[in-house]
Design a protein around this motif. Sequence first.
Motif: not given
Length: 217
Positions: A25-26, A29-34, A183
């Motif tokens: 999911i991260m 959604t292009n999670n900034s932390s990842t 990741s």
Amino acid sequence: MIFKQNNHRKWLAIIFLVFFFLLEIMIVTNNSSTIGIDHSIQNILGTMVSPINTKIFSAITFLGSPIMDSLYLIVIMLILFFKKKRITSFWIALVLIGGNIISFLVKITVKRQRPIGKIIPASGYSFPSGHVFGTTLVILTLIILVLPYLKNQTIRSLLKIILVIWLILVAVSRVYLHGHFPSDVLGSILLASTWWEFSELLYLRYYNNLKGLKLMK
């Protein structure tokens, strides 16, 4: 039986699956932390780039490729088959086939693009890493199904350490060569571990059916 009933197995499968889906999911959604962690690790490995390191990691990534991982598992499967461990051999075949299908389906669902600046050619989508996924299955097969046949505890422990180091090297090689993001390789380990645990549960669930097919040796 290959495996014994264990209440922890179900929870391990669920935990691995939950962490994998959270990571997926991260990524989707292009999670900034990842993204930040991925780039930080890539930058660190970028300082290691040299002709000799590229040759070493290219060799490692070849030996840990999906084709080689499949070959390793087929060899293990054939050895066990001729050692009269037919159900174990059959189970490994199902793990290999099912694992490849699952990994492929995740790739075409997530459709994550590979990192830019690839050092060696790499095609297809980035998440998860087929190299690390297959290597994880090979290592789990060796540690859980093969090494127990060795009587020397010291040798078993040493080989386990070597196998874990090999998994780390394959994972690092994929990031070093810009074939995958960090990741991606983490997701591969989680996905392979999830599939392994669920495969064990499926085996225990259908043990009597397999026995009825007279495959139990």
